[in-house]
Design a protein around this motif. Structure first.
Motif, PDB file in Angstrom:
ATOM      1  N   CYS A  44       1.073  -1.410  -0.177  1.00 25.91           N
ATOM      2  CA  CYS A  44       0.010  -0.243   0.148  1.00 25.91           C
ATOM      3  C   CYS A  44       0.801   1.370   0.191  1.00 25.91           C
ATOM      4  O   CYS A  44       0.632   1.733  -1.287  1.00 25.91           O
ATOM      5  N   CYS A  47       2.154   1.850  -3.370  1.00 29.44           N
ATOM      6  CA  CYS A  47       1.490   2.560  -3.926  1.00 29.44           C
ATOM      7  C   CYS A  47       1.059   3.846  -4.503  1.00 29.44           C
ATOM      8  O   CYS A  47       1.174   4.649  -4.697  1.00 29.44           O
ATOM      9  N   LEU A  48       1.225   4.108  -2.464  1.00 31.25           N
ATOM     10  CA  LEU A  48       1.134   6.152  -2.095  1.00 31.25           C
ATOM     11  C   LEU A  48       2.255   6.348  -2.764  1.00 31.25           C
ATOM     12  O   LEU A  48       1.518   7.863  -3.273  1.00 31.25           O
ATOM     13  N   LEU A  51       1.132   7.109  -6.524  1.00 31.72           N
ATOM     14  CA  LEU A  51       0.135   7.565  -6.908  1.00 31.72           C
ATOM     15  C   LEU A  51       0.264   8.833  -7.447  1.00 31.72           C
ATOM     16  O   LEU A  51      -0.652   8.698  -8.549  1.00 31.72           O
ATOM     17  N   CYS A  78      -6.449  -3.255  -3.821  1.00 32.25           N
ATOM     18  CA  CYS A  78      -6.633  -2.558  -2.566  1.00 32.25           C
ATOM     19  C   CYS A  78      -8.339  -1.503  -2.980  1.00 32.25           C
ATOM     20  O   CYS A  78      -7.565  -1.249  -4.049  1.00 32.25           O
ATOM     21  N   CYS A  81      -6.553   1.921  -1.443  1.00 31.90           N
ATOM     22  CA  CYS A  81      -5.941   3.079  -2.439  1.00 31.90           C
ATOM     23  C   CYS A  81      -6.770   2.955  -3.527  1.00 31.90           C
ATOM     24  O   CYS A  81      -5.813   4.191  -3.971  1.00 31.90           O
ATOM     25  N   TYR A  85      -6.860   6.902  -4.547  1.00 31.71           N
ATOM     26  CA  TYR A  85      -6.278   7.146  -6.150  1.00 31.71           C
ATOM     27  C   TYR A  85      -7.119   8.051  -6.507  1.00 31.71           C
ATOM     28  O   TYR A  85      -6.936   9.103  -7.199  1.00 31.71           O
TER      29      TYR A  85
ATOM     30  N   ARG B  93      -6.761   7.700   6.356  1.00 33.19           N
ATOM     31  CA  ARG B  93      -6.548   6.089   6.253  1.00 33.19           C
ATOM     32  C   ARG B  93      -6.043   5.574   7.647  1.00 33.19           C
ATOM     33  O   ARG B  93      -5.871   4.244   7.764  1.00 33.19           O
TER      34      ARG B  93
END
Lengths: 259, 200
Positions: A44, A47-48, A51, A78, A81, A85, B93
């Motif tokens: 995660c 990925c972030l 992004l 996910c 995420c 996004y 989050r």
């Protein structure tokens, strides 16, 4: 036993066939991989981190799926995420027309260091107590911090200098034996480009007229000037080039044992 | 250098001008720009104003502390925008808050169904198509999954097609979120996942 052996071989054969099938159908394989993926928090975060670049490429009309396949795959696996996004994509898309809040509160800028705090931080690194006194190393940052302080009208030096000092610096307790050191630099009207450094000292347990004879050494780019304080603890060091102030090193030698 | 780049460099230089009045002015100038970004991202939250202020304040401090990491002062505002967006994402989050980004209506919350009956001898593609057909997914959900994986369409194309079908604007981001949620539903079927593992 024969049946078990046959069954095991058959199972191996079936699995081999299935894997070959998946190899031969990359589209189905990609979907299957997305469905069996075990992504964790590290995935995660990766990925972030990607992004913004992913959305940049997408909004620029580039082949973002080919450029960042890991991000693309993670977004399919996910939901959290994917939602992050979507927030980034949509706010970037609407960048020029963001909603105007009814009221924007003022910022709290207390985290910015005040000019005085900044100067104190720099001085903490610039002043070095020595066994024989102290050393002060100037720098461009220190001069800038001095410059950022509100200016105070300074009296001319004993009437000999008409101009105000270029800087003034007062150090409180810079070394165990030194109660204060006040440095100021005055331009020399008669010799453009040169200045006189004035040092005024107060020592712990010593007072007029016992402040005479303290050595002040000023160095810059291999050159050196020295002066000795008078009974009031004041010394003048003339001939300091104004264009090397950021490279000055000032040493105050207060004890008998000379550096 | 264009005007925008020069203006960005000026703002960056002022922000880096430690302890100066120009520094405070520069951060005050950044504040409303970043607040609007945070507010837009948090607008669907019940406490959007307070959250936006908190996130923008946190972003401002991160910018101040990490100025040396800004590789391109000519794109300083864009860099600051990235920081505030990431700050908002991180805030949303946080497990303690467990905030959920509000997105357009989708199929979230659909009831789960018993495991899908699959043909033992099916090939991978047939099995996936059968699983998608049998799963409790809407037609749109099926299209965005199949469209991406079996027709290799990008989300822009899928969004355009869905916009035309529904007569409502559908963004690529909506397509992405819908697909992620529906793949999650398929993934919830452990027998399907076990069968798929045999292929990989």
């Amino acid at each position: 036993v024969l049946f078990s052996l046959f069954y095991s071989l058959f199972s191996i054969f079936c699995i081999r066939n299935k894997r070959m099938d998946a190899q031969n159908d990359p589209q189905a394989r990609r979907l299957a991989e997305a469905l069996v993926a075990n992504e964790d928090e590290a995935d995660c975060l990766a990925c972030l981190d990607g992004l913004e670049a992913y959305v940049d490429a997408q909004l620029a009309g580039e082949d973002y799926l080919a450029q960042m396949p890991q991000v693309a795959q993670h977004l399919d696996t996910c939901v959290a995420c994917a939602e992050a996004y979507a927030l980034v994509y949509e706010v970037r898309l609407a960048e020029a027309n963001l909603p105007l809040p009814a009221r924007i509160p003022p910022p709290d800028l207390a985290f910015l260091r005040s000019p005085l705090q900044r100067l104190q931080e720099l001085l903490a690194g610039a002043v070095e107590p020595l066994a024989t006194g102290l050393r002060l190393v100037f720098s461009q940052a220190l001069l800038a911090a001095l410059d950022a302080l509100p200016s105070t009208a300074a009296p001319a030096l004993r009437g000999e200098f008409a101009a105000a000092p270029l800087f003034e610096l007062l150090l409180a307790n810079p070394a165990p034996a030194v109660e204060s050191l006040h440095l100021s630099l005055y331009p020399d009207g008669a010799r453009p480009g040169l200045g006189t450094l004035r040092a005024q000292l107060a020592l712990v347990g010593r007072d007029w007229p016992d402040l005479a004879g303290i050595n002040i050494v000023v160095r810059w780019l291999g050159a050196e000037q020295q002066a000795t304080s008078d009974e009031w603890g004041e010394a003048l060091i003339p001939g300091v080039p104004l264009d090397v102030v950021a490279q000055l090193v000032v040493e105050v030698i207060t004890s008998e044992e000379k550096a | 250098m264009d005007d925008l780049a020069a203006e960005n460099e000026r703002l960056f230089a002022d922000c880096a001008n430690e302890g100066s009045p120009a520094q405070a002015a520069a951060f005050a100038e950044l504040w409303p720009v970043l607040y609007r970004i945070a507010y837009a991202m948090l607008a669907r939250q019940t406490d959007a104003d307070a959250l936006a202020a908190d996130c923008t304040q946190a972003a401002l401090i991160k910018i101040y502390r990490n100025l040396a990491r800004c590789e391109s002062p000519a794109r300083f505002r864009a860099w600051c925008g990235q920081i505030v967006r990431r700050t908002v994402i991180d805030e949303l989050r946080r497990p303690a808050l467990a905030r959920r980004a509000a997105l357009p209506a989708d199929e979230a919350g659909a009831p789960t169904t018993p495991p899908i009956e699959l043909n033992e001898s099916a090939d991978l593609r047939s099995m996936l198509v059968a699983a998608i057909a049998a799963a409790p997914l809407s037609e749109r959900s099926r299209r965005v999954v199949l469209g991406r994986f079996f027709e290799e369409q990008v989300d822009e194309a899928l969004a355009q097609a869905e916009s035309a079908l529904s007569d409502q604007p559908v963004l690529p981001s909506h397509v992405q979120v819908t697909r992620a949620k529906n793949l999650a539903k398929l993934r919830a079927d452990s027998s399907l996942v076990a069968r798929l593992r045999e292929f990989l």
